[in-house]
Write an enzyme that holds these catalytic residues in place. Sequence first.
Site, PDB file in Angstrom:
ATOM      1  N   HIS A 130      26.344  79.350  -9.585  1.00  0.00           N
ATOM      2  CA  HIS A 130      27.543  79.061  -8.779  1.00  0.00           C
ATOM      3  C   HIS A 130      28.048  80.295  -8.022  1.00  0.00           C
ATOM      4  O   HIS A 130      28.947  80.171  -7.190  1.00  0.00           O
ATOM      5  CB  HIS A 130      28.689  78.531  -9.649  1.00  0.00           C
ATOM      6  CG  HIS A 130      28.397  77.209 -10.289  1.00  0.00           C
ATOM      7  ND1 HIS A 130      27.989  76.108  -9.570  1.00  0.00           N
ATOM      8  CD2 HIS A 130      28.444  76.809 -11.593  1.00  0.00           C
ATOM      9  CE1 HIS A 130      27.793  75.082 -10.396  1.00  0.00           C
ATOM     10  NE2 HIS A 130      28.062  75.489 -11.630  1.00  0.00           N
ATOM     11  N   ASP A 167      20.003  72.237 -13.552  1.00  0.00           N
ATOM     12  CA  ASP A 167      21.325  72.177 -14.181  1.00  0.00           C
ATOM     13  C   ASP A 167      22.043  70.897 -13.716  1.00  0.00           C
ATOM     14  O   ASP A 167      21.783  70.398 -12.627  1.00  0.00           O
ATOM     15  CB  ASP A 167      22.118  73.412 -13.744  1.00  0.00           C
ATOM     16  CG  ASP A 167      23.393  73.628 -14.529  1.00  0.00           C
ATOM     17  OD1 ASP A 167      23.379  74.444 -15.463  1.00  0.00           O
ATOM     18  OD2 ASP A 167      24.425  72.973 -14.202  1.00  0.00           O
ATOM     19  N   HIS A 169      24.998  70.628 -12.781  1.00  0.00           N
ATOM     20  CA  HIS A 169      25.913  70.960 -11.681  1.00  0.00           C
ATOM     21  C   HIS A 169      25.119  71.463 -10.472  1.00  0.00           C
ATOM     22  O   HIS A 169      24.100  72.153 -10.641  1.00  0.00           O
ATOM     23  CB  HIS A 169      26.896  72.043 -12.133  1.00  0.00           C
ATOM     24  CG  HIS A 169      27.703  71.664 -13.333  1.00  0.00           C
ATOM     25  ND1 HIS A 169      27.388  72.091 -14.606  1.00  0.00           N
ATOM     26  CD2 HIS A 169      28.796  70.876 -13.451  1.00  0.00           C
ATOM     27  CE1 HIS A 169      28.273  71.585 -15.465  1.00  0.00           C
ATOM     28  NE2 HIS A 169      29.134  70.847 -14.797  1.00  0.00           N
ATOM     29  N   ASP A 248      22.511  71.239 -19.291  1.00  0.00           N
ATOM     30  CA  ASP A 248      23.721  70.433 -19.472  1.00  0.00           C
ATOM     31  C   ASP A 248      23.585  69.022 -18.907  1.00  0.00           C
ATOM     32  O   ASP A 248      24.544  68.246 -18.945  1.00  0.00           O
ATOM     33  CB  ASP A 248      24.957  71.150 -18.887  1.00  0.00           C
ATOM     34  CG  ASP A 248      24.691  71.837 -17.571  1.00  0.00           C
ATOM     35  OD1 ASP A 248      23.603  71.630 -16.995  1.00  0.00           O
ATOM     36  OD2 ASP A 248      25.565  72.593 -17.110  1.00  0.00           O
TER      37      ASP A 248
HETATM   38 ZN   LIG Z   1      25.956  73.466 -15.330  1.00  0.00          ZN
END
Ligand SMILES: [Zn+2]
Length: 312
Positions: A130, A167, A169, A248
């Site tokens: 991120h 991931d 996200h 995740d």
């Molecule tokens: Zn994540």
Amino acid sequence: MSTAFYSHSDCRLHDMGPGHPECPQRLDAISDHLLATGLDIALDFKDAPLATLEQLERAHTAGYVMQLKDLLERVRAAGEPKALDPDTLACPGTLNAALRAAGAAVAATDDVVAGRAKTAFCAVRPPGHHATRDETMGFCFFNNVAVAARHALDVHGLQRVAIIDFDVHHGNGTEDIIAGDERVLMCSFFQHPLYPYSGAVPKGTNMINVPVPPYTRGGELRDMLEAMWMPRLEQFKPQLIFVSAGFDAHREDDLGQLGLVESDYEWITRRLVDVAKRHAQGRIVSCLEGGYSLSALARSVAAHLRVLAEVA
Ligand SMILES: [Zn+2]
């Protein structure tokens, strides 16, 4: 040839406080499980070095690197954490942890390019995907994978590398850094909508984004990746594959609502190993991103590593 396993005790000293999911115990869960399963004997354990400012500046602006380093040095001197956003805290141990996390990815890249290892896994934190060119975000400080990818291109002179981000996200930071850099093909899937709510429209033609709805299960996801990632990867012929390995999307992980299990991570890794063997001399550098259910994280990392290390 072995699989290098990079980590460092400094990565445990970044501690964002009780109850924070991105916690030092994540690394303990991984190393305990490797010992318990005997998988440790298949790995070449190495201490992560500190990344240099020059290495970080290949993915981040020089101003960002300097300001963040100054801030983290002040936090270390003060001995008190400082919130950078609602999710991301700078702590006294953050500077060295973050430098080791990026340094691991760079050293792992050196290893696979030099032929000292075929594949490498960096069990490091803080995660990186991120972190944008000039912003900390979502538990991330330096973008470990983007730093390593640029190192492979700019220092080792590779012409094409792939970044795979599994991931749950969206890896908005990596996309921010890499979009438009045609030497890199980034393939990702991510739950959408979910933090950071980006990615539905890719920022560059070198981005293969696969947004998937909540409650998608492994079988459906495999079909999507087979159709959307694999032809582009085969066509691109990466000389090295980087992995933003977040776990995740596991069905036991509370930070997302996808339904992956260990065998799905095994399948994804096997498909990447297939591509790497055809085009990249088998070279894969994988870096830990998310994964917050400690047991599911440890089991999933083991499934990933068994394929990377070719342990039957
Ligand atoms: Zn994540």
